[in-house]
Scaffold this active site. Sequence first.
Site, PDB file in Angstrom:
ATOM      1  N   ASP A   1      43.213 -37.106  34.669  1.00 22.06           N
ATOM      2  CA  ASP A   1      42.742 -39.024  34.923  1.00 22.06           C
ATOM      3  C   ASP A   1      42.408 -39.978  35.171  1.00 22.06           C
ATOM      4  OD1 ASP A   1      40.873 -40.657  32.575  1.00 22.06           O
ATOM      5  OD2 ASP A   1      42.910 -41.093  31.650  1.00 22.06           O
TER       6      ASP A   1
ATOM      7  N   ASP B   1      40.971 -38.817  26.113  1.00 27.73           N
ATOM      8  CA  ASP B   1      41.454 -37.700  26.602  1.00 27.73           C
ATOM      9  C   ASP B   1      42.601 -36.775  25.848  1.00 27.73           C
ATOM     10  OD1 ASP B   1      41.122 -38.393  28.956  1.00 27.73           O
ATOM     11  OD2 ASP B   1      42.978 -39.582  29.563  1.00 27.73           O
TER      12      ASP B   1
ATOM     13  N   ASP C   1      45.578 -40.210  29.179  1.00 27.72           N
ATOM     14  CA  ASP C   1      45.949 -41.847  28.414  1.00 27.72           C
ATOM     15  C   ASP C   1      45.469 -41.799  27.839  1.00 27.72           C
ATOM     16  OD1 ASP C   1      43.827 -43.221  30.222  1.00 27.72           O
ATOM     17  OD2 ASP C   1      45.292 -44.909  29.624  1.00 27.72           O
TER      18      ASP C   1
HETATM   19  P1  ADP Z   1      38.664 -42.481  32.541  1.00 26.61           P
HETATM   20  O1  ADP Z   1      38.324 -41.208  32.209  1.00 26.61           O
HETATM   21  O2  ADP Z   1      38.578 -42.776  33.825  1.00 26.61           O
HETATM   22  O3  ADP Z   1      40.059 -42.894  31.978  1.00 26.61           O
HETATM   23  P2  ADP Z   1      37.371 -43.139  30.595  1.00 26.61           P
HETATM   24  O4  ADP Z   1      36.756 -41.641  29.818  1.00 26.61           O
HETATM   25  O5  ADP Z   1      37.999 -43.257  29.486  1.00 26.61           O
HETATM   26  O6  ADP Z   1      37.349 -43.453  31.550  1.00 26.61           O
HETATM   27  O7  ADP Z   1      35.856 -44.021  29.754  1.00 26.61           O
HETATM   28  C1  ADP Z   1      34.474 -44.009  30.648  1.00 26.61           C
HETATM   29  C2  ADP Z   1      33.758 -45.360  31.149  1.00 26.61           C
HETATM   30  O8  ADP Z   1      33.129 -45.264  29.872  1.00 26.61           O
HETATM   31  C3  ADP Z   1      34.421 -46.348  31.151  1.00 26.61           C
HETATM   32  O9  ADP Z   1      34.391 -46.376  32.990  1.00 26.61           O
HETATM   33  C4  ADP Z   1      33.613 -46.669  31.189  1.00 26.61           C
HETATM   34  O10 ADP Z   1      32.807 -47.024  31.808  1.00 26.61           O
HETATM   35  C5  ADP Z   1      32.541 -46.937  29.882  1.00 26.61           C
HETATM   36  N1  ADP Z   1      33.956 -47.256  28.741  1.00 26.61           N
HETATM   37  C6  ADP Z   1      34.608 -46.682  28.047  1.00 26.61           C
HETATM   38  N2  ADP Z   1      34.724 -47.528  26.456  1.00 26.61           N
HETATM   39  C7  ADP Z   1      34.491 -48.376  27.242  1.00 26.61           C
HETATM   40  C8  ADP Z   1      34.569 -49.917  26.413  1.00 26.61           C
HETATM   41  N3  ADP Z   1      35.119 -49.667  25.807  1.00 26.61           N
HETATM   42  N4  ADP Z   1      33.367 -49.914  26.577  1.00 26.61           N
HETATM   43  C9  ADP Z   1      32.886 -50.348  28.133  1.00 26.61           C
HETATM   44  N5  ADP Z   1      32.484 -49.254  29.003  1.00 26.61           N
HETATM   45  C10 ADP Z   1      33.030 -48.137  28.019  1.00 26.61           C
HETATM   46 MG    MG Z   2      41.905 -43.160  30.779  1.00 31.73          MG
END
Ligand code: ADP
Ligand code: MG
Length: 622
Positions: free
Chosen positions: A316, A506, A502
Amino acid sequence: MFTYLRTTRPGQFLVIGILFTILGFVAGGIYSRLAFYAAIFFLGFFAAKQAMVETVTSKSPNVDLLMILAALGAVVINYESEGAMLLLIFAGAEFLENFATDKSTNAIKELMAHVPSVAQVLQANGEVVEVPTEELKIGDIAVVSKGAQIPIDGLIDRKTQINEAALTGESLPVEKTEGDEVFAGTLNEGNAFHLTVNKTSDQTVFSNIIRMVEEAQSRPSKISKFIDRFEKQYVIGVLIAVPLFIFALYFFSNFAFEDAFYRGMVLLTVASPCALVASATPATLSAISNGAKNGVLVKGGAAMEALATMEILYSDKTGTLTFGDFQVMEYQIPESVLPEVVFMEQQSTHPIARAIVQQFSDLKLDGIDQTEPVEEIPGSGLKKGAIKVGKPSAFDGFHDEHQYRSKTTEDHTTVLVAEGQNIVGYIALSDQIRPEAIEAVDGFQEEGIQVELLTGDNQAVAEKVAGEVGVDAFAAACLPEDKINFILRSQEDGQVVGMVGDGINDAPALATADIGVAMGSGSSVAMESADVVIVKNDLMKLLYSYRLSHRLNTIIKQNVVFAVGVIVVLIVLNLLGYLDLPAGVVFHEGSTILVILNGLRLLRMEDKSAAAQPAGEKPVQI
Ligand code: ADP
Ligand code: MG
């Protein structure tokens, strides 16, 4: 080790048995014989008990049964000193095994003992009173003085240095500033500070580690499960073979009955799979204990063993390859919508949400309809009524009259805000790459493991991070199910898949992967779904555990080959008539002890990368 001998019943019996054995050798005549009988009683007591319980209740005859029979057989033919020696070394080996088991909980329990049982709590009237840590509530303020052990997890109110060796094995103090989290059991090496409790004493990182280590011990590895099943069949085989062997010698080879019986007893002794049974478990427990001391929690023997077989590692981005510590860099949101967005983000634990809430902490939120539900779509964003916040790809087909979509650049993670079908604003945030992530990815690639980035973030940021960290491939704008699909596809290709992450988003992927790895700073759902937890988020520790797992598998292989080899050689020597009972006892039991000691070496393996880590490398901002 000595306390164990003194305080437990098997330990005491072992000591008494040893004394009687010595007495047997120094005394003469009838006294010698009586002393050996006594020794056999004390040394064999627990093995006999174990043999009865296993054979009768769970119908699985075990090595203890073979050993007891061999000792009794030796007594019958007046070889009581050999009988006593056999049981002595057998009980000694058992003792070493227990030692390894205890060690893997004790290493951590010992540290736990350092967690203070009381905290100095600051009352509203400014008075400081002593309160047991179990009674601390979230929000209480504790005073931690210079040099004191931190009693509970919480947030600090000023700069200090913390020694986190108890959690991470890393003895260099870590710089912490206002608002940072510190953990129970770690040491304050800076000045006194106030700590706002944010976890109750049963929820601290430390107490979770203890619980998970205890659970880990009850989950055996594949090889030890296999050995357990094999033990039963094998013991039955020996129980049948020995009488047949005696019978054959007596009737077909013209042996006197005593001689045939004697050879039978030698066979019973040397054919017992004691060393084989001890090949895996002490080694595995030692490896788990070593990992825990180095800040990596491996939940069970199966995971410890599987880690080395990993062929591809998906990672991730946010919070894993990066700190997940965002700063708002730019934004444009209508004044009427901004409080709604901040209110919505207050309901989320995502690192982006934390950054937004912090940036606008002065904003008044009283005009908002707080009863309207806020819905979180993991890996995508949030929704409340007509308002939606989240990743750009969740806004396909929306009107974008201000061209906010074009604000998506490789330098920032951008979230869009929409009201109805219109994009009305955006927030651009930046994060930093963890320097050790670059090194760890490099290390994994050197070991021949493919590393790929799977992120929910946009293409541009994903590409930048992939380039900086040096992963083999990446996929952007992944939904939680996309992450799972990548894993499933690799598994279909026959690969052993690791996944490190994390977030809540995931968790399903971590559970799907052959080896799920969670960051210790991550959500608790992720930690529960994972097989491995990197307590302090240092990916180099995962690389270390991978190498530890390799060492473990090598040691188990050495042990199995050695154990089986010794059995085969001794059986052949006995068939040829070149082995007497004393030599059989010494070689057979000696091999068991060697196998256990070989496993215990894993307790002492050291993390060399910890010392060699580059200090103060500048993190790359994204
Ligand atoms: P990663 O896989 O890189 O850990 P996430 O899957 O957690 O990222 O999140 C993917 C995308 O979803 C983020 O880059 C963001 O644009 C959006 N996102 C997720 N949760 C939120 C939130 N609480 N507020 C705003 N955007 C969010
Ligand atoms: Mg993450």
